[in-house]
Motif scaffolding. Structure first.
Motif, PDB file in Angstrom:
ATOM      1  N   TYR A 142       0.828  -1.214   0.000  1.00 50.98           N
ATOM      2  CA  TYR A 142       0.000   0.000   0.000  1.00 50.98           C
ATOM      3  C   TYR A 142       0.859   1.260   0.000  1.00 50.98           C
ATOM      4  CZ  TYR A 142      -3.858  -3.139   0.512  1.00 50.98           C
ATOM      5  OH  TYR A 142      -4.766  -4.144   0.258  1.00 50.98           O
ATOM      6  N   ARG A 143       2.042   1.166   0.606  1.00 56.18           N
ATOM      7  CA  ARG A 143       2.953   2.320   0.546  1.00 56.18           C
ATOM      8  C   ARG A 143       3.542   2.471  -0.856  1.00 56.18           C
ATOM      9  NH1 ARG A 143       4.675   0.221   6.231  1.00 56.18           N
ATOM     10  NH2 ARG A 143       3.332   1.532   7.547  1.00 56.18           N
ATOM     11  N   LYS A 144       3.802   1.356  -1.523  1.00 55.15           N
ATOM     12  CA  LYS A 144       4.236   1.430  -2.928  1.00 55.15           C
ATOM     13  C   LYS A 144       3.147   2.060  -3.783  1.00 55.15           C
ATOM     14  CE  LYS A 144       4.560  -2.443  -5.371  1.00 55.15           C
ATOM     15  NZ  LYS A 144       5.108  -3.684  -5.988  1.00 55.15           N
ATOM     16  N   ALA A 145       1.903   1.629  -3.552  1.00 50.58           N
ATOM     17  CA  ALA A 145       0.778   2.196  -4.309  1.00 50.58           C
ATOM     18  C   ALA A 145       0.685   3.701  -4.104  1.00 50.58           C
ATOM     19  CB  ALA A 145      -0.523   1.519  -3.881  1.00 50.58           C
ATOM     20  N   MET A 146       0.858   4.146  -2.860  1.00 51.17           N
ATOM     21  CA  MET A 146       0.771   5.588  -2.585  1.00 51.17           C
ATOM     22  C   MET A 146       1.916   6.340  -3.237  1.00 51.17           C
ATOM     23  SD  MET A 146      -1.433   7.480  -1.065  1.00 51.17           S
ATOM     24  CE  MET A 146      -1.351   8.802  -2.267  1.00 51.17           C
ATOM     25  N   ARG A 147       3.100   5.734  -3.252  1.00 48.93           N
ATOM     26  CA  ARG A 147       4.232   6.375  -3.928  1.00 48.93           C
ATOM     27  C   ARG A 147       3.940   6.576  -5.405  1.00 48.93           C
ATOM     28  NH1 ARG A 147       8.742   5.104  -6.930  1.00 48.93           N
ATOM     29  NH2 ARG A 147       8.362   2.856  -6.967  1.00 48.93           N
ATOM     30  N   LEU A 148       3.356   5.568  -6.037  1.00 50.30           N
ATOM     31  CA  LEU A 148       3.027   5.684  -7.458  1.00 50.30           C
ATOM     32  C   LEU A 148       1.925   6.706  -7.692  1.00 50.30           C
ATOM     33  CD1 LEU A 148       3.126   1.923  -8.574  1.00 50.30           C
ATOM     34  CD2 LEU A 148       4.923   3.640  -8.721  1.00 50.30           C
ATOM     35  N   MET A 149       0.958   6.769  -6.790  1.00 53.71           N
ATOM     36  CA  MET A 149      -0.122   7.750  -6.951  1.00 53.71           C
ATOM     37  C   MET A 149       0.388   9.180  -6.763  1.00 53.71           C
ATOM     38  SD  MET A 149      -3.542   5.881  -5.423  1.00 53.71           S
ATOM     39  CE  MET A 149      -2.857   5.068  -3.976  1.00 53.71           C
ATOM     40  N   GLU A 150       1.321   9.362  -5.848  1.00 48.29           N
ATOM     41  CA  GLU A 150       1.927  10.692  -5.683  1.00 48.29           C
ATOM     42  C   GLU A 150       2.730  11.067  -6.928  1.00 48.29           C
ATOM     43  OE1 GLU A 150       4.098  10.085  -2.104  1.00 48.29           O
ATOM     44  OE2 GLU A 150       2.407  10.661  -0.796  1.00 48.29           O
ATOM     45  N   ALA A 182      -1.047   2.083   7.081  1.00 47.64           N
ATOM     46  CA  ALA A 182      -0.759   2.208   5.650  1.00 47.64           C
ATOM     47  C   ALA A 182      -2.040   2.374   4.850  1.00 47.64           C
ATOM     48  CB  ALA A 182       0.018   0.975   5.169  1.00 47.64           C
ATOM     49  N   ILE A 183      -3.063   1.583   5.181  1.00 49.08           N
ATOM     50  CA  ILE A 183      -4.339   1.693   4.466  1.00 49.08           C
ATOM     51  C   ILE A 183      -5.024   3.006   4.799  1.00 49.08           C
ATOM     52  CG2 ILE A 183      -6.657   0.699   4.272  1.00 49.08           C
ATOM     53  CD1 ILE A 183      -5.368  -2.069   4.636  1.00 49.08           C
ATOM     54  N   ALA A 184      -5.039   3.390   6.069  1.00 48.97           N
ATOM     55  CA  ALA A 184      -5.677   4.646   6.469  1.00 48.97           C
ATOM     56  C   ALA A 184      -5.013   5.845   5.798  1.00 48.97           C
ATOM     57  CB  ALA A 184      -5.626   4.791   7.991  1.00 48.97           C
ATOM     58  N   TYR A 185      -3.692   5.807   5.701  1.00 50.12           N
ATOM     59  CA  TYR A 185      -2.964   6.900   5.044  1.00 50.12           C
ATOM     60  C   TYR A 185      -3.380   7.012   3.577  1.00 50.12           C
ATOM     61  CZ  TYR A 185       0.951   9.799   3.486  1.00 50.12           C
ATOM     62  OH  TYR A 185       1.703  10.814   2.946  1.00 50.12           O
ATOM     63  N   ASN A 186      -3.495   5.858   2.902  1.00 53.04           N
ATOM     64  CA  ASN A 186      -3.927   5.878   1.503  1.00 53.04           C
ATOM     65  C   ASN A 186      -5.324   6.471   1.359  1.00 53.04           C
ATOM     66  OD1 ASN A 186      -1.537   4.541   1.021  1.00 53.04           O
ATOM     67  ND2 ASN A 186      -2.441   2.976  -0.284  1.00 53.04           N
ATOM     68  N   LEU A 187      -6.233   6.078   2.245  1.00 55.91           N
ATOM     69  CA  LEU A 187      -7.597   6.603   2.180  1.00 55.91           C
ATOM     70  C   LEU A 187      -7.604   8.122   2.285  1.00 55.91           C
ATOM     71  CD1 LEU A 187      -9.500   4.056   4.491  1.00 55.91           C
ATOM     72  CD2 LEU A 187      -9.448   4.101   2.008  1.00 55.91           C
ATOM     73  N   ARG A 188      -6.855   8.646   3.228  1.00 56.03           N
ATOM     74  CA  ARG A 188      -6.818  10.100   3.415  1.00 56.03           C
ATOM     75  C   ARG A 188      -6.191  10.807   2.225  1.00 56.03           C
ATOM     76  NH1 ARG A 188      -2.932  12.477   7.924  1.00 56.03           N
ATOM     77  NH2 ARG A 188      -1.457  12.202   6.201  1.00 56.03           N
ATOM     78  N   GLU A 189      -5.063  10.290   1.769  1.00 57.32           N
ATOM     79  CA  GLU A 189      -4.330  10.986   0.721  1.00 57.32           C
ATOM     80  C   GLU A 189      -5.024  10.895  -0.641  1.00 57.32           C
ATOM     81  OE1 GLU A 189      -1.597  12.975   1.212  1.00 57.32           O
ATOM     82  OE2 GLU A 189      -2.234  12.592   3.287  1.00 57.32           O
ATOM     83  N   ILE A 213      -6.851   0.883  -2.127  1.00 56.32           N
ATOM     84  CA  ILE A 213      -6.624   1.496  -3.442  1.00 56.32           C
ATOM     85  C   ILE A 213      -7.972   1.754  -4.124  1.00 56.32           C
ATOM     86  CG2 ILE A 213      -4.316   0.518  -3.793  1.00 56.32           C
ATOM     87  CD1 ILE A 213      -5.628  -1.590  -5.639  1.00 56.32           C
ATOM     88  N   GLY A 214      -9.023   1.960  -3.303  1.00 56.95           N
ATOM     89  CA  GLY A 214     -10.371   2.024  -3.848  1.00 56.95           C
ATOM     90  C   GLY A 214     -11.084   3.361  -3.748  1.00 56.95           C
ATOM     91  N   VAL A 215     -10.345   4.442  -3.485  1.00 58.94           N
ATOM     92  CA  VAL A 215     -10.983   5.757  -3.394  1.00 58.94           C
ATOM     93  C   VAL A 215     -10.832   6.492  -4.720  1.00 58.94           C
ATOM     94  CG1 VAL A 215     -10.956   7.999  -2.243  1.00 58.94           C
ATOM     95  CG2 VAL A 215     -10.571   5.919  -0.922  1.00 58.94           C
TER      96      VAL A 215
END
Length: 326
Positions: A142-150, A182-189, A213-215
């Motif tokens: 999930y942190r990799k996913a957030m890095r790619l989304m950023e 990690a999941i909560a951080y993704n939801l917020r960001e 990864i569903g927002v």
């Protein structure tokens, strides 16, 4: 895509159809060997096969749709990427020392549009599934996913996510490494990103593992996929202390695309080929690509502020209902 030469894996409700199709092939082969014209008989049998296929797949129970969503030959994230995109380049690592194989992502072109694509990745066989942890991502995934989304947000590239997991990895090590955070951080960001986000449930969408990864402004579901807060087996074990009550749980949970569309949870149901996505992966990819391109065009026409507001309101409205007094 999946190797079509492999021996097919049949679900119970598929067997009558496959037996009829096998019979048609045998009759056609015998007719060719003996020079007999049976075209009319073949036509009638094929019409019956088409009718049977429609009857079976139009009346599946929620638990049968779950079986389809978990089908070992069902196209995966990497299958769809391979079939739909150009210039795909996978990116690795969360920049904290871990590269989770259960969640993949990278840069690609979809219809000429640069995009970031990421999604859960299950395996094809037992060995591959173990390597991919059955599509259950660890915190590093999930942190990799957030890095790619950023990265996507920095370079103004739309984000496409493909959801296919029974849930986030629930092991002790996952909790030690901060799975919930990690999941909560993704939801917020994800609510704050400026670029379009389209999320698609391509198989099994389970619990917080799917939400991580569903927002997005749009949530799509393939026709025979499922999306649920907990698997029917887990729900049955919790409520009735009996996993054998899974069919009843599946019915009550409203896990199918049709139910979730009626409830306003998802925005669009993406049709699958007759017989499910695993019966014709290339056709399934074509159908999904058409819907993604249409949705992308709609979202790119909006401002970033409009997209963020659309995303926010979508999730604020989930679970809202009105009581009617009679």
């Amino acid at each position: 895509m999946a190797n079509s030469n492999r021996k097919p894996i049949l679900l119970d409700f598929e067997k009558p159809l496959v037996e009829l199709e096998s019979r048609i092939d045998q009759i056609r082969q015998l007719a060719n060997e003996n020079g007999v014209d049976v075209s009319e008989e073949i036509r009638q049998l094929e019409a019956r096969a088409n009718q049977l296929r429609q009857e079976i797949f139009s009346s599946l129970s929620p638990l049968q749709r779950l079986q389809l969503a978990r089908h070992p030959r069902r196209p995966s994230t990497l299958d769809y990427i391979q079939a739909m995109t150009d210039e795909w380049m996978e990116l690795h690592g969360d920049r904290r020392g871990y590269d989770d194989p259960a969640l993949v992502g990278g840069v690609a072109r979809l219809g000429g549009q640069p995009v970031i694509i990421l999604g859960h990745q299950k395996g094809r066989d037992t060995k591959d599934n173990v390597a991919r942890n059955f599509g259950m991502a660890a915190p590093g995934g999930y942190r990799k996913a957030m890095r790619l989304m950023e990265h996507a947000n920095r370079f103004s590239m739309p984000i496409l996510t493909f959801i296919d997991t029974p849930g986030a990895w629930a092991g002790v090590d996952a909790e030690k490494l901060g799975q919930g955070e990690a999941i909560a951080y993704n939801l917020r960001e994800m609510f704050n990103l400026d670029v379009p986000i389209i999320c698609t449930v391509i198989g099994e969408g389970g619990s917080g593992g799917a939400l991580g990864i569903g927002v997005g402004e749009k949530l799509l579901m393939l026709e025979h996929s499922v999306y649920t807060v907990a698997t029917p087996e887990a729900c049955a074990a919790i409520l009735w202390k009996d996993a054998g009550q899974a069919p009843q749980a599946a019915q009550a949970l409203k896990i199918t695309s049709k139910d979730l569309k009626q409830l306003g949870i998802i925005d669009e149901v993406v049709p699958e080929p007759d017989g499910g996505a695993h019966s014709n992966p290339l056709k399934a990819a074509e159908l999904l690509k058409n819907v993604l391109l249409k949705s992308l065009a709609e979202l790119l026409a909006l401002t970033s502020q409009q997209r963020r507001e659309m995303r926010y309101q979508k999730f604020r409205n989930i679970g809202v209902f009105a009581e009617v007094k009679v």
